[in-house]
Motif scaffolding. Structure first.
Motif, mmCIF file in Angstrom:
data_model
loop_
_atom_site.group_PDB
_atom_site.id
_atom_site.type_symbol
_atom_site.label_atom_id
_atom_site.label_comp_id
_atom_site.label_asym_id
_atom_site.label_seq_id
_atom_site.Cartn_x
_atom_site.Cartn_y
_atom_site.Cartn_z
ATOM 1 N N LEU A 242 0.831 -1.202 0.000
ATOM 2 C CA LEU A 242 0.000 0.000 0.000
ATOM 3 C C LEU A 242 0.866 1.253 0.000
ATOM 4 C CD1 LEU A 242 -3.009 0.735 0.021
ATOM 5 C CD2 LEU A 242 -2.918 0.746 2.520
ATOM 6 N N ASP A 243 1.942 1.225 0.736
ATOM 7 C CA ASP A 243 2.869 2.363 0.753
ATOM 8 C C ASP A 243 3.496 2.586 -0.624
ATOM 9 O OD1 ASP A 243 2.380 2.796 3.407
ATOM 10 O OD2 ASP A 243 4.179 1.761 4.115
ATOM 11 N N GLN A 244 3.883 1.501 -1.264
ATOM 12 C CA GLN A 244 4.469 1.603 -2.593
ATOM 13 C C GLN A 244 3.459 2.160 -3.591
ATOM 14 O OE1 GLN A 244 5.704 -2.439 -3.227
ATOM 15 N NE2 GLN A 244 7.671 -2.171 -2.193
ATOM 16 N N LEU A 245 2.209 1.736 -3.452
ATOM 17 C CA LEU A 245 1.158 2.219 -4.352
ATOM 18 C C LEU A 245 0.914 3.703 -4.142
ATOM 19 C CD1 LEU A 245 -0.917 1.272 -6.478
ATOM 20 C CD2 LEU A 245 -2.534 0.907 -4.606
ATOM 21 N N ASP A 246 0.940 4.150 -2.888
ATOM 22 C CA ASP A 246 0.726 5.568 -2.588
ATOM 23 C C ASP A 246 1.792 6.445 -3.234
ATOM 24 O OD1 ASP A 246 -1.554 5.086 -1.148
ATOM 25 O OD2 ASP A 246 -0.584 5.199 0.830
ATOM 26 N N LYS A 247 3.009 5.953 -3.325
ATOM 27 C CA LYS A 247 4.087 6.731 -3.930
ATOM 28 C C LYS A 247 3.898 6.934 -5.430
ATOM 29 C CE LYS A 247 7.575 5.245 -0.575
ATOM 30 N NZ LYS A 247 8.849 4.501 -0.360
ATOM 31 N N LEU A 248 3.111 6.043 -6.037
ATOM 32 C CA LEU A 248 2.884 6.123 -7.481
ATOM 33 C C LEU A 248 1.683 6.987 -7.837
ATOM 34 C CD1 LEU A 248 3.487 2.360 -8.380
ATOM 35 C CD2 LEU A 248 5.094 4.257 -8.601
ATOM 36 N N THR A 249 0.885 7.366 -6.823
ATOM 37 C CA THR A 249 -0.339 8.126 -7.097
ATOM 38 C C THR A 249 -0.181 9.561 -6.639
ATOM 39 O OG1 THR A 249 -1.265 7.397 -4.978
ATOM 40 C CG2 THR A 249 -1.780 6.084 -6.927
#
Length: 249
Positions: A242-249
């Motif tokens: 989830l943290d990795q996904l947040d960095k992409l958005t």
């Protein structure tokens, strides 16, 4: 003994060549593990019941001493299939499912939490702000596990008048006078603090549409992460993703 429960699949794992074991959060029996024989087979009658986040009725046999149940029958009430089809929704749903499984013992997972998880998943599907929905559910997890923060008064002296800082280490609010006892205490803005207090006591089933400014959401995320890390101390694979996904958005 035959059990008939409403349950939500919070974990699903392969077992043997064609079977699956699911962990359910149930409406009246806490967390239970159930073996679904043949669930991996293409023509399996109950294979869809083993899908993550599935909400339905599960009928299973279990011995008098507890342990793993064996599925006898079942019916899907809501597959929540869209949660598995959209990456962002899948990430949040996976997080709350893993959090539920890891944070709670069986006896801590009561009927109220079952309703909160169902409302959480429904909130994602309905397009409500996933971060806000998740923070509300995190508060319910802290409450169920006995670590709910005290945000209505200073945990050190009992002072009821703010402004307050948030001390995850001390489990709640600190007034300005007592804030020196935790130099690492957070200083959320007034709006973020009011929302944290609201999250502390709000039933997820009552959540309507809510819009929160990005800067306030950032403060909420920091406060909730610090509290979850300090009070529960869990390392979750879904949280990393989830943290990795947040960095992409």
């Amino acid at each position: 003994m035959l059990y008939r429960v409403e349950g939500i699949v919070i974990r699903s794992m392969d077992y043997g060549e064609g079977n699956k074991i699911v962990t359910l959060l149930t409406n009246n029996s806490g967390k239970v593990g159930v073996l679904i024989k043949g669930a991996k087979k293409v023509k399996s009658r109950y294979g869809s019941l083993a899908q993550p986040f599935t909400y339905g009725e599960f009928v299973f046999f279990r011995g008098p001493n507890g342990g793993l149940g064996n599925l006898n029958a079942g019916e899907i009430y809501d597959s929540y299939h869209t949660l598995r089809e959209h990456l962002d929704q899948a990430a949040y749903a996976s997080y709350v499912a893993e959090l539920t499984d890891r944070a709670l013992q069986d006896e801590e997972a009561g009927g109220f939490l079952f309703e909160q998880l169902k409302a959480c998943l429904s909130g994602y599907v309905a397009g409500k702000d996933a971060q806000i929905v998740t923070h509300l559910y995190e508060m319910r997890i802290l409450e169920a596990s006995g670590y709910a923060p005290e945000l209505d008064f200073c945990v050190n002296c009992g002072q009821e008048e703010g402004p307050f800082r948030v001390s995850p280490h001390m489990g709640g609010a600190l007034c300005i006078r007592c804030s020196a006892s935790d130099p690492g205490a957070l200083r959320p803005g007034d709006t973020a603090y009011k929302l944290l207090r609201l999250f502390r006591r709000m039933d997820l089933r009552r959540l309507g549409d809510i819009q929160v400014k990005p800067e306030t959401k950032a403060e909420l995320k920091l406060a909730m992460r610090r509290m979850m890390d300090e009070l529960l101390g869990l390392k979750l694979k879904s949280q990393t993703f989830l943290d990795q996904l947040d960095k992409l958005t």
